[in-house]
Design a protein around this motif. Sequence first.
Motif, PDB file in Angstrom:
ATOM      1  N   ARG A   1     -14.403   4.227   1.019  1.00 43.88           N
ATOM      2  CA  ARG A   1     -15.213   4.374   0.103  1.00 43.88           C
ATOM      3  C   ARG A   1     -15.846   5.770  -0.333  1.00 43.88           C
ATOM      4  O   ARG A   1     -16.374   6.117  -1.169  1.00 43.88           O
TER       5      ARG A   1
ATOM      6  N   GLU B   1     -10.962   2.846  -8.461  1.00 47.62           N
ATOM      7  CA  GLU B   1     -11.384   2.334  -7.125  1.00 47.62           C
ATOM      8  C   GLU B   1     -12.845   2.629  -6.820  1.00 47.62           C
ATOM      9  O   GLU B   1     -13.193   2.041  -5.943  1.00 47.62           O
TER      10      GLU B   1
ATOM     11  N   LEU C   1      -5.718   7.584   2.935  1.00 49.85           N
ATOM     12  CA  LEU C   1      -5.873   6.858   1.761  1.00 49.85           C
ATOM     13  C   LEU C   1      -5.350   5.390   2.260  1.00 49.85           C
ATOM     14  O   LEU C   1      -5.206   4.480   1.620  1.00 49.85           O
TER      15      LEU C   1
ATOM     16  N   MET D   1     -14.104   5.222  -5.959  1.00 52.34           N
ATOM     17  CA  MET D   1     -14.235   6.004  -4.611  1.00 52.34           C
ATOM     18  C   MET D   1     -15.220   7.099  -5.028  1.00 52.34           C
ATOM     19  O   MET D   1     -15.507   7.664  -6.272  1.00 52.34           O
TER      20      MET D   1
ATOM     21  N   LEU E   1      -8.802   7.892  -8.616  1.00 53.59           N
ATOM     22  CA  LEU E   1      -9.300   7.129  -7.510  1.00 53.59           C
ATOM     23  C   LEU E   1     -10.812   6.896  -7.947  1.00 53.59           C
ATOM     24  O   LEU E   1     -11.272   5.840  -7.551  1.00 53.59           O
TER      25      LEU E   1
ATOM     26  N   ARG F   1       0.937  -1.073   0.011  1.00 55.52           N
ATOM     27  CA  ARG F   1      -0.078  -0.122  -0.012  1.00 55.52           C
ATOM     28  C   ARG F   1       0.888   1.136  -0.064  1.00 55.52           C
ATOM     29  O   ARG F   1       0.588   2.292  -0.666  1.00 55.52           O
TER      30      ARG F   1
ATOM     31  N   ARG G   1      -5.930   3.188   4.237  1.00 52.94           N
ATOM     32  CA  ARG G   1      -6.978   2.017   3.787  1.00 52.94           C
ATOM     33  C   ARG G   1      -8.033   2.692   3.110  1.00 52.94           C
ATOM     34  O   ARG G   1      -8.796   3.480   3.550  1.00 52.94           O
ATOM     35  N   ALA G   2      -8.147   2.327   1.739  1.00 57.82           N
ATOM     36  CA  ALA G   2      -8.890   2.963   0.893  1.00 57.82           C
ATOM     37  C   ALA G   2     -10.243   3.069   1.108  1.00 57.82           C
ATOM     38  O   ALA G   2     -10.941   1.893   1.751  1.00 57.82           O
TER      39      ALA G   2
ATOM     40  N   LEU H   1       0.948   4.235  -2.738  1.00 59.11           N
ATOM     41  CA  LEU H   1       0.491   5.693  -2.451  1.00 59.11           C
ATOM     42  C   LEU H   1       1.839   6.624  -2.749  1.00 59.11           C
ATOM     43  O   LEU H   1       1.690   7.640  -3.091  1.00 59.11           O
TER      44      LEU H   1
END
Lengths: 588, 374, 382
Positions: free
Chosen positions: A161, A191, A156, A193, A187, A121, A158-159, A125
């Motif tokens: 929502r 992802e 971020l 998001m 993102l 991670r 821990r990604a 990042l």
Amino acid sequence: MDDAPILEAVGLAKAFTAGGRRTQALDGVSFAIRPGVVTGLIGPDGAGKTTLMRLAAGLLVPDAGSIRALGLDSTRESLAVQAALGYMPQRFGLYEDLSVQENLDLYADLQGVPHAARAERYGELMHMTGLAAFTRRLAGRLSGGMKQKLGLACTLVRAPRLLLLDEPTVGVDPISRRELWAILDRLVKNEGMSVLLSTAYLDEAERCQAVILLNAGRILEQGAPATISARMAGRTWAVSVAGERSRDLQVGLAGQPGVVDALAQGDHVRLVTQAVSDPAQLARLPGLQEARIQAVAPRFEDGFVDLLRTHIGAAGSLRDGDILVDGLPRDADAGEAPVIEVDGLRRRFGDFWAVDGVSFEVRRGEIFGLLGANGAGKSTTFRMLCGLLPASAGTLRVAGLDLRHAASTARGRIGYMSQKFSLYGNLSVGQNLDFFASAYGLAAHARAERRGWALTEFDLADYAGQLAADLSLGHKQRLAMACALMHQPEILFLDEPTSGVDPLARREFWRRINGLARAGVTILVTTHFMEEAEYCDRVAIMAAGRVLAIDEPAALKAAARSPGSPEPSMEDAFIRLAKSAETQEEAA
Amino acid sequence: MTGNATLIRLLALIHKEFLALLKDPRSRLVLIVPPVIQLLVFGYAATFDLKDIPYALYSEDRGAAARDLVAAFDGAPAFRRVATLHAEGEIAPLVDRRDVLMVVHIGPRFSADLQSRGSAPVQVIVDGRNSNTALIALNYVRAIVEQYDRDWIASHGLQAPPARLETRAWFNPNLESRWFFIPGILGMLTLVVTMLVTALTVAREREQGTFDQLLVTPLRPGEILLGKALPGFLIGMIQGTVILLIATLWFKVPLLGSLPALYAGLALFLLSGVGAGLLISSLAVTQQQGLLGAFLFMVPAVILSGFATPIANMPPLVQNITLIDPLRYFLVILRKVFLEGAGFDVLTSQLWPMAVIGGVALLLSGWLFRHRLY
Amino acid sequence: MSAPVNDHARGGSLMRLRGLVRKEFLQIVRDPSSIAIAFVMPIFLLVLFGYGVSLDADHVPVALVAEAPSADTADFLASLEGSHYFAPVHAFTLAAAEEALREGRVRAIVRLRANFAEQLRRPDGAPIQLIVNGVDANTARLTQGYVEGAWGNWLARHAASLGQELVTPVQLEQRVWFNSELRSRNFLVPGLVAIIMTLIGTLLTALVMAREWERGTLEALLVTPVSMTEVLLGKIIAYFLLGTGGMLLTVGMAVGLFEVPLRGSFWLLWACASLFLLAALGMGLAISAVARNQFVAGQVAIIGTFLPAFLLSGFIFDIDSMPAVVQGITHVIVARYFVSIVQTLFLAGNVWSVVLPNAAALLLMAAIFLGITWRKSRKRLE
């Protein structure tokens, strides 16, 4: 795709009481935010953006109404909400005496990221934010843009929502802003998001898929930014008159009946009319008989200013610019001799050259802009000019003198207004005016006269007895400017004079500046609002302590023209210059 | 013309400083109320006199001589008998528990021995946990016993000792330690208030950004310095006067010496305090740093001033360090003027060091105003 | 819709706490003001109270005036000259000695009148005049005691030299328990534990917690899954360890360097210090929870806890001698209970009857202050 709103507010209200005064920060706010897009929360300082963000994150309890994030009630299920969303507060929430890596570790611990998953991670990042080379540096030593990216990276780890970003682009240079937007777009796309981002920069609104316009705790409008600008179709024009400076033309146009907005933009004035209009109608406006009139595409800012004007009422209090300068010294010999001369100016802090060989000249009656990101060296240059900081090398002359060594009376010829609108918060408006007038040695009679002038001219008469600390930001700005003008200076130094104030206050401010310049006052202004460079006669673009270019705004933009962007903005011009300087450096 | 403008600027600055300090009724209270409360609380707390010595009597003798000795203790105002013991074993727990400071133990043969042999022992057990208190209590006991001895010798026609001590205490005949501490508290509290007022002013302006604004006006650094120094100075003067009045009218500390000399000392002391405060202020970037700086200056300044522990008892190296402590000199002046009735003639040696300290600190902070701007 | 990840499991909480504690320590060693309060100030106080200041007068300058020097006067004065309590200065006239007293060159005058030798042989004896400077009443009293001691010794010697026995009806046998040499260092240095732990526990903690509010970092912490309890625990653990370090340093220096006896149990001292530290931390956190501003928190901590710990705790001044009102005030000063415990544990030993009630008071205070902090620190920004 699931289209249930990811963040939803119903009749949200929140008030704060401070010093016996109650401020309604939010007043009956309702909205629903779609998942999988970037939503912009747009509004001036004090509109209630931060309060709304904090309510969404469960950090505040609403007085009325409710707010639900990710299907959970932010107020009652705040722990669960906080565990699921990411939130970056205004100052990025970094521990400045911890290094980049230590900040990341802390947030990884707090977010419960398993150790095994961390390396991967962190790699992602660091790659995304370009901070990989700086992991050992203390967060306090990072530039504004890097802090912003680190803050984002910490959010971020821990990604989440749903990502809430409170004014992530304040004090950040245009390149970093673009990079942030690139990250956000990725993102959202990769992802899935959802992002809610608050900002005072109106040009950022156009990058959002949806916007909520907030003013004084109420929602003015919400929807796609395109629909808001589309409403302005047929009302936006570029006008120019041969042989007349766009600034002078703008002064004539602003405040005319039927005109919502007039902005000097390089060689033309951008005009927004109250109703759909045509060139023939426009030509009837004073000064436009001979004008070249061209329809232009509406922008988001046009729509916002129009909305603000209809909701707040026209800021019609401003009279013609010339009244302002009444009584200012008008020298007959307005010769072309430079008023400010800077040559080979350098300034070192430790082993770092904050200003590294800056040279320019400012003529009398000119508005000269120093443009650049935080850390570009513009504030250091500015402070050296005002005599607040000694130069390490080079020469500088203000009205023929180095203010640092000149007699104290020489400082009476300049006016100074700082970034923070430095006023004595626990003194009243009148006491502030009196104090600055006396500090410049104005005797009782002259003081009373100037005080009266300031109170009427800046519409502060109703606030004369109020503490400066209790004024709104816009009024603070007016008072700070009035204080700087009490002694009728010949030269005015303005350090980021418009940061944080709403677009209307900014327009009002620039009209006053124009008036002063027309009366022969020389003005040096620093700003990081790229579009404000348009209001200057000439700008110096600074980066890394050097001047990249000095020219008229139109010429700078013209130089940035390319097939890819036929109509470059000031920001495009800046970024092109900064990038080419970087490649030169790398080549060298 | 320029002189006039200078005056206008300076007056405006001073006016502004006072407005900023005194405008808000809350901050006015903060300047006056806490020092007065502190003076009252500390004035009563800071004393080495023992007003109340709880003691226990363990007398195994019922004779007349023993009864007289017990009566002498019971009659002493500072002694309060809280227990009467009947066994040796009761002593330790009582002392351990701090229920009593001392136990007076009269043995079973006291009266008899005194009659027959002319002398008998009396045991006094003192809790030495606070050595100073123990020492003072022992002095009190010794005084009672000596008086008892004198009476005994007189009433029994015995041979008195060939020499006797006649003690007189100058300046403080009853050896009231409050007379010693209250002038000291005056010095300490005026130092605290001037430091807080001055150490925070420049830092506050730096924090709000108004300091730059001041520097770009025609005000000269010297004028800014004066404008910043004067309010702290005047507030120190006013507070010093208030405390002076409370000290003399409420605590009844005699004020025998020359008031002008006292005020000259106060003025120079405030000068050095203001100088130190402004020095801290010009180094501090935030108010919090200013506060900590003032704290880190004041704690040593008070401890090394001779406020509670005499400088003469310190090792020579530490004594040398106290030479740069302005409070040291002011405490001497205060005590000499209050109690010894001193005037200018005696105090010159204390006045000039404070002037030097104040002058150096002010010059240095004036220089820093211009040169430490980032 | 998926339910939010529930990571309030034990493991997650431990990980968060460890992260918070590590962060606190990194901040302490990188922030100059923390270093000043946590390290510089304690060592300064220790050295000063260990070596620098003392209430025990030594080498008191005394002017000796023998108006008609003779073998008798020399005999008496020798008893003063030989003592390390005095630094005698000979003066020829009373006027010169008085001048010296007034100028502060001597603290006392011992005067033997011209007819000393003659009066010595009369039945009612010779007066020896002692004039002390009473301004510093404590030193004056000590000086008086020392002179009396010298006088008593001389009387005994004098009588012996004449083959007589000295008549002192009551022979005072003084026994000073716990501190037989009456060294003031022995009671001042242990008391410093309370002062130093107040510095670290209350002042420093109040400042750093207020700083989190001020700089907006707490806002960022609060929107992570960490609970307010964990944030507070992180602070408490870090500053508890630091405060314990301060305690160990003080005790170590007291015993190792300043030779203060530690008669009680070290573990009992540790336990009581921990209780005091909890109360001090509670005060610091409560102050910052209410003030949320470093400047105000600092002021309150200094005026409300540090100064009283110095002046109202029994550290220097005897509480029993204060007026009832002031004694009443001392009951809300946490340091008071702890000072009593440390002085007892160091000098007297494990006296449960002192330790238990005071420890109970500390426990109560700790509970109250931590309770206030608890109530004031919701996981909200208002």
